[in-house]
Design a protein around this motif. Structure first.
Motif, mmCIF file in Angstrom:
data_model
loop_
_atom_site.group_PDB
_atom_site.id
_atom_site.type_symbol
_atom_site.label_atom_id
_atom_site.label_comp_id
_atom_site.label_asym_id
_atom_site.label_seq_id
_atom_site.Cartn_x
_atom_site.Cartn_y
_atom_site.Cartn_z
ATOM 1 N N PRO A 1 16.786 17.409 -35.023
ATOM 2 C CA PRO A 1 16.874 15.966 -35.280
ATOM 3 C C PRO A 1 18.190 15.565 -35.936
ATOM 4 C CG PRO A 1 15.493 17.017 -36.931
ATOM 5 C CD PRO A 1 15.839 18.085 -35.933
ATOM 6 N N ARG A 2 18.685 14.414 -35.537
ATOM 7 C CA ARG A 2 19.839 13.804 -36.197
ATOM 8 C C ARG A 2 19.637 12.299 -36.218
ATOM 9 N NH1 ARG A 2 23.033 10.967 -32.697
ATOM 10 N NH2 ARG A 2 23.569 11.782 -30.626
ATOM 11 N N GLU A 3 20.472 11.622 -37.000
ATOM 12 C CA GLU A 3 20.418 10.163 -37.023
ATOM 13 C C GLU A 3 20.878 9.609 -35.677
ATOM 14 O OE1 GLU A 3 21.349 9.394 -41.782
ATOM 15 O OE2 GLU A 3 22.861 8.937 -40.266
ATOM 16 N N HIS A 4 20.362 8.420 -35.348
ATOM 17 C CA HIS A 4 20.736 7.759 -34.101
ATOM 18 C C HIS A 4 21.088 6.306 -34.389
ATOM 19 C CE1 HIS A 4 19.272 11.114 -31.611
ATOM 20 N NE2 HIS A 4 18.289 11.194 -32.489
ATOM 21 N N GLU A 5 22.134 5.826 -33.738
ATOM 22 C CA GLU A 5 22.545 4.435 -33.910
ATOM 23 C C GLU A 5 21.710 3.485 -33.066
ATOM 24 O OE1 GLU A 5 27.301 4.730 -34.409
ATOM 25 O OE2 GLU A 5 26.447 5.816 -32.700
#
Length: 218
Positions: free
Chosen positions: A61-65
């Motif tokens: 998982p990573r941040e998403h814009e």
């Protein structure tokens, strides 16, 4: 699934985002579960692309814009009928926006974007990126000679959501080559089977002969 990896952005990217928000308004993107709710009852194929498709495949998982969703270009009219008056659809072609509604029933360009929000006072929630099709077959925006059945470029996760295959997502990301794209390649490449690796390396080599990614793919 662990904590989300922060999205590393350059100062230039941050400044571009702030300028974007000033002109077009804020985003409060849906997550995949929200997309499922939005698309419930839509009887044509749809699938999630972009960074969320990488996360679904890798489990990293990573941040998403934002969240990027695709449908075939031939199904845009069906999608407009699906959302009805509940959502405002705007065709975006190179920063030029026009309503996608009864008055303007065609998008500015089928290879561009459709932004979705409830109203002018609400944030954007989905960036729909229609896929040009040739007789119902998926066609690459990067290379129109790549024409494949939809089942060859997507996969269905355990939760029943259809995602774009990671090597296909990365062949789009290669042209952008942002820090998040480099990260997505790094976490995905070791997990691809030899056939997927060969396909991606061949496409990047043909479209971007001097691309830095080719060193990893050698």
């Amino acid at each position: 699934m662990g904590e989300r990896e922060p999205l590393h952005r350059t100062a230039e990217e941050v400044a571009e985002d702030e300028e974007f928000f000033r002109w077009y308004g804020r985003w409060a993107p849906l997550d995949p579960a929200g997309v499922v709710e939005l698309m419930a009852g839509f009887e044509r194929p749809w699938w999630i692309v972009g960074g969320w498709s990488i996360e679904a495949y890798t489990g990293r998982p990573r941040e998403h814009e934002d969240v990027d969703v695709s449908i075939l270009g031939c199904d845009l009219g069906a999608f407009r009928a699906h959302v009805g008056a509940d959502w405002n659809l705007w065709s975006n072609h190179g920063g030029t926006l026009r309503p996608f509604n009864d008055r303007h029933p065609e998008v500015l360009d089928v290879g561009s974007q459709v932004w979705i929000r409830r109203s002018a006072s609400d944030p954007w929630v989905v960036d729909m990126v229609p896929t040009p099709d040739r007789d119902g077959l998926w066609t690459s925006k990067r290379d129109p000679d790549i024409v494949l059945p939809l089942d060859d470029v997507t996969w269905v996760a355990g939760d029943g959501v259809r995602y774009q295959r990671p090597e296909v997502t990365l062949h789009y990301k290669a042209a952008l080559h942002r820090p998040k794209d480099d990260r997505d390649l790094a976490v995905t490449w070791p997990l691809l089977d030899p056939q997927a690796q060969a396909w991606l390396a061949d496409v990047v080599r043909r479209l971007h002969p001097d691309h830095p990614w080719l060193g990893l793919m050698a």
